[in-house]
Design an enzyme around this catalytic site. Structure first.
Site, PDB file in Angstrom:
ATOM      1  N   TYR A  61     -14.378 -34.027 -24.748  1.00 14.31           N
ATOM      2  CA  TYR A  61     -13.220 -33.390 -24.821  1.00 14.31           C
ATOM      3  C   TYR A  61     -12.668 -33.089 -26.392  1.00 14.31           C
ATOM      4  CZ  TYR A  61     -11.570 -33.954 -20.108  1.00 14.31           C
ATOM      5  OH  TYR A  61     -11.408 -33.573 -18.433  1.00 14.31           O
TER       6      TYR A  61
ATOM      7  N   ASP B 118     -13.765 -26.615 -18.837  1.00 14.81           N
ATOM      8  CA  ASP B 118     -12.930 -25.946 -17.847  1.00 14.81           C
ATOM      9  C   ASP B 118     -11.578 -26.670 -17.827  1.00 14.81           C
ATOM     10  OD1 ASP B 118     -13.362 -28.541 -16.811  1.00 14.81           O
ATOM     11  OD2 ASP B 118     -14.453 -27.809 -15.254  1.00 14.81           O
TER      12      ASP B 118
ATOM     13  N   HIS C 204     -15.075 -29.401 -11.906  1.00 15.16           N
ATOM     14  CA  HIS C 204     -14.215 -30.455 -12.280  1.00 15.16           C
ATOM     15  C   HIS C 204     -13.912 -31.227 -10.912  1.00 15.16           C
ATOM     16  CE1 HIS C 204     -12.509 -32.094 -16.151  1.00 15.16           C
ATOM     17  NE2 HIS C 204     -12.088 -32.883 -15.239  1.00 15.16           N
TER      18      HIS C 204
HETATM   19  C1  FNR Z   1     -13.388 -36.336 -13.205  1.00 15.90           C
HETATM   20  N1  FNR Z   1     -14.045 -35.235 -14.007  1.00 15.90           N
HETATM   21  C2  FNR Z   1     -14.176 -35.338 -15.251  1.00 15.90           C
HETATM   22  N2  FNR Z   1     -14.708 -34.279 -16.126  1.00 15.90           N
HETATM   23  C3  FNR Z   1     -14.645 -34.387 -17.534  1.00 15.90           C
HETATM   24  O1  FNR Z   1     -15.234 -33.460 -18.046  1.00 15.90           O
HETATM   25  N3  FNR Z   1     -14.029 -35.339 -18.178  1.00 15.90           N
HETATM   26  C4  FNR Z   1     -13.146 -36.201 -17.471  1.00 15.90           C
HETATM   27  O2  FNR Z   1     -12.583 -37.017 -18.017  1.00 15.90           O
HETATM   28  C5  FNR Z   1     -13.251 -36.259 -15.938  1.00 15.90           C
HETATM   29  N4  FNR Z   1     -12.505 -37.162 -15.427  1.00 15.90           N
HETATM   30  C6  FNR Z   1     -12.604 -37.185 -14.139  1.00 15.90           C
HETATM   31  C7  FNR Z   1     -12.025 -38.062 -13.351  1.00 15.90           C
HETATM   32  C8  FNR Z   1     -11.998 -38.281 -12.149  1.00 15.90           C
HETATM   33  C9  FNR Z   1     -11.382 -39.234 -11.425  1.00 15.90           C
HETATM   34  C10 FNR Z   1     -12.900 -37.346 -11.191  1.00 15.90           C
HETATM   35  C11 FNR Z   1     -12.948 -37.610  -9.855  1.00 15.90           C
HETATM   36  C12 FNR Z   1     -13.423 -36.472 -11.826  1.00 15.90           C
HETATM   37  C13 FNR Z   1     -15.088 -34.274 -13.185  1.00 15.90           C
HETATM   38  C14 FNR Z   1     -16.192 -35.010 -13.030  1.00 15.90           C
HETATM   39  O3  FNR Z   1     -17.016 -35.038 -14.187  1.00 15.90           O
HETATM   40  C15 FNR Z   1     -16.890 -33.927 -12.061  1.00 15.90           C
HETATM   41  O4  FNR Z   1     -16.979 -32.729 -12.553  1.00 15.90           O
HETATM   42  C16 FNR Z   1     -16.686 -34.165 -10.542  1.00 15.90           C
HETATM   43  O5  FNR Z   1     -16.060 -35.525 -10.432  1.00 15.90           O
HETATM   44  C17 FNR Z   1     -17.876 -33.845  -9.488  1.00 15.90           C
HETATM   45  O6  FNR Z   1     -17.216 -33.894  -8.261  1.00 15.90           O
HETATM   46  P1  FNR Z   1     -17.275 -35.127  -7.223  1.00 15.90           P
HETATM   47  O7  FNR Z   1     -18.720 -35.541  -7.256  1.00 15.90           O
HETATM   48  O8  FNR Z   1     -16.259 -35.978  -7.813  1.00 15.90           O
HETATM   49  O9  FNR Z   1     -17.029 -34.377  -5.932  1.00 15.90           O
END
Ligand code: FNR
Length: 371
Positions: A137, A165, A256
Site C-alpha cells: 500500500y 484498487d 480485492h
Molecule cells: C484482503 N485483501 C487484501 N489485499 C491487499 O492488497 N491488501 C490487503 O491488506 C488485503 N487485506 C485483506 C484482508 C482480508 C481479510 C481479505 C479477505 C482480503 C484482498 C486479497 O489479497 C485478495 O484479493 C482476496 O482475498 C482474494 O479473494 P478470496 O480468495 O479471499 O476470495
C-alpha cells in the site's frame, strides 16, 4: 472444539469451522465484502458458468502442476495472497502462512498491513531459498513507502504487488458494526494517534493509503526498486494493456475479494477481455508480463479454468486465513495438500499432464457472457 483436520475435505470446509471458532470481530473482518456483497458472491459463482472440454486417451500416468511466477518456482499455480491483520485469527498470525508455504513449496505474499512484523514473517521461512512476495500500500508519506521497499529488497523479496484498487477502503458493513479493539499492524502502530477504532478493523487501518496515487507515480516506484512490479487490482483490459506497455511485470485481475467496489466483475470474468486485448497488441503470450487472478478460487477446477484462459497463477485469500484460524499452520498445509490432490485428479480427467497442456480449448466460457 474443532473436528480433526482429516475431516476437512475441501477448502470450503475451513470456512464453516472458522465461523465457529473465530471471535465475532475477526469473523466480521475476514468474511465481509463491500456493500451488498454482490461482487463477493460473484467471485465464486462466476466459476460455475465455465465448463470443461476434457480430452481423452492421453497419457496422464504422470501429472506435473509445477510452474513459475515472476521467474520463481512454485509447486502449484497458486500463491497465498496478502490478507491484513493475521493475528485476529490466530496468535501466530501471518507466520502460519509462511511456515505452510515453505513446507509445501508455494509463494506467500506478505501484506503491508500484516499483524506480525515484516522481520518476523521473513524469519519464519522454513528454508533460506523460500520465496516471498510483498504487497504494497503506497503511503501518503512516500519516505515510509521507500523504507518498506528498501527493507523488502534487502530481505530478498522477489516481487512487489502494488495494490491499486483501494484508494479508499470499501464499506464492509459487517465489519463496521464491530468496534476494532484488537491486534493491529506495524503500520497502524506507527500511527496510533490517528486511528479511529469505532468503525471496524478496515476503517481503523486504512487512513495511510494514498488516494492520490496515479500512473505517474509508477516512474518513481520503478526508480526505487529492482524488484518486479505487478499491479494488484486491475479490472479492465485498458489498464492491463497500459501496465504491459509500461513494461511492468504483470497484473492481478482482482476485486480485492469483493471488499472494494461492489458490482465490480470477478477477476475470471475480466481475464477473457484482457487476454484478447493483449493478444491483439502482440503482448500475449509474454513470459515477462504475467497475468494473475484472484477472488473466489476454492477448487483446483477453478485454478485450471483460470490457467486455461491465460493466467499464470491464481491467488487464494480467505480459505488459508480460515485454515490457520482453526488449525494453525497445519491447517494451511492441509489446504495446500487438498489442492494438490485435486489438481492431480482434475488434470488427469482433463487429459492434461502438464500446465502447458491446459489450453483455452479446454474450457467453454460462453456462459460467462462478458464479451
Ligand atoms: C484482503 N485483501 C487484501 N489485499 C491487499 O492488497 N491488501 C490487503 O491488506 C488485503 N487485506 C485483506 C484482508 C482480508 C481479510 C481479505 C479477505 C482480503 C484482498 C486479497 O489479497 C485478495 O484479493 C482476496 O482475498 C482474494 O479473494 P478470496 O480468495 O479471499 O476470495
Amino acid at each position: 472444539g474443532v473436528p480433526p483436520l482429516s475431516q476437512c475435505l475441501n477448502l470450503y470446509d475451513f470456512e464453516v469451522i472458522a465461523k465457529r471458532v473465530l471471535k465475532p470481530t475477526a469473523w466480521a473482518y475476514y468474511s465481509s465484502g463491500a456493500d451488498d456483497e454482490v461482487t463477493m458472491r460473484e467471485n465464486t459463482s462466476a466459476f460455475g458458468r465455465i465448463w470443461f472440454r476434457p480430452r481423452i486417451l492421453r497419457d496422464v500416468s504422470k501429472v506435473d502442476y509445477s510452474t513459475s511466477l515472476l521467474g520463481q518456482k512454485s509447486t502449484l499455480p497458486v500463491y497465498i495472497t496478502a490478507t491484513a491483520l493475521g493475528k485476529l485469527g490466530h496468535p501466530d498470525g501471518e507466520k502460519n502462512l509462511t511456515v505452510a508455504a515453505g513446507k509445501e513449496g508455494v509463494i506467500q505474499m506478505i501484506p503491508t498491513l500484516a499483524s506480525c512484523s515484516f522481520d518476523e514473517i521473513v524469519a519464519a521461512k522454513t528454508h533460506d531459498a523460500q520465496v516471498q512476495f510483498m504487497q504494497l500500500y503506497v503511503n501518503s508519506n512516500r519516505a515510509i513507502t521507500e523504507n518498506i521497499i528498501a527493507k523488502a529488497e534487502k530481505a530478498g523479496i522477489k516481487g512487489l504487488f502494488v495494490t491499486v484498487d483501494a484508494p479508499q477502503l470499501g464499506r464492509r458493513e459487517k465489519d463496521m458494526r464491530m468496534k476494532f479493539d484488537d491486534v493491529g499492524s506495524d503500520m497502524q502502530n506507527q500511527n496510533k494517534d490517528n486511528v479511529d477504532r469505532s468503525q471496524g478493523a478496515a476503517r481503523a487501518i486504512s487512513s495511510f493509503i494514498d488516494p492520490s496515487l496515479s500512473w505517474d507515480d509508477l516512474t518513481w516506484l520503478r526508480s526505487v526498486t529492482k524488484m518486479p512490479i505487478v499491479l494488484k487490482g486491475v479490472q479492465t483490459w485498458e489498464d492491463a494493456v497500459r501496465a504491459a506497455e509500461l513494461g511492468l511485470s504483470g497484473v492481478v485481475l482482482s476485486n480485492h475479494g469483493g471488499r472494494q467496489l461492489d458490482f465490480a466483475r470477478s477477476g475470471i470474468e475480466v481475464l477473457g477481455e484482457v487476454v484478447e486485448a493483449l493478444k491483439a497488441k502482440g503482448l500475449f503470450p509474454n513470459p515477462m508480463f504475467q497475468i494473475f487472478v484472484d477472488g473466489g478460487i476454492r477448487r483446483a477446477s477453478d485454478v485450471l479454468k483460470a490457467v486455461a484462459m491465460g493466467a499464470t497463477a491464481v491467488g487464494i485469500g480467505r480459505p488459508f486465513l480460515y485454515a490457520y484460524s482453526a488449525y494453525g499452520s497445519d491447517g494451511v498445509v492441509h489446504a495446500l495438500q487438498l489442492l494438490k490432490a485435486e489438481m492431480e485428479m482434475n488434470m488427469r480427467l482433463l487429459g492434461a499432464p502438464t500446465l502447458k497442456d491446459v489450453v483455452p480449448e479446454m474450457v467453454d466460457a460462453r456462459a460467462l457472457g462478458t464479451h
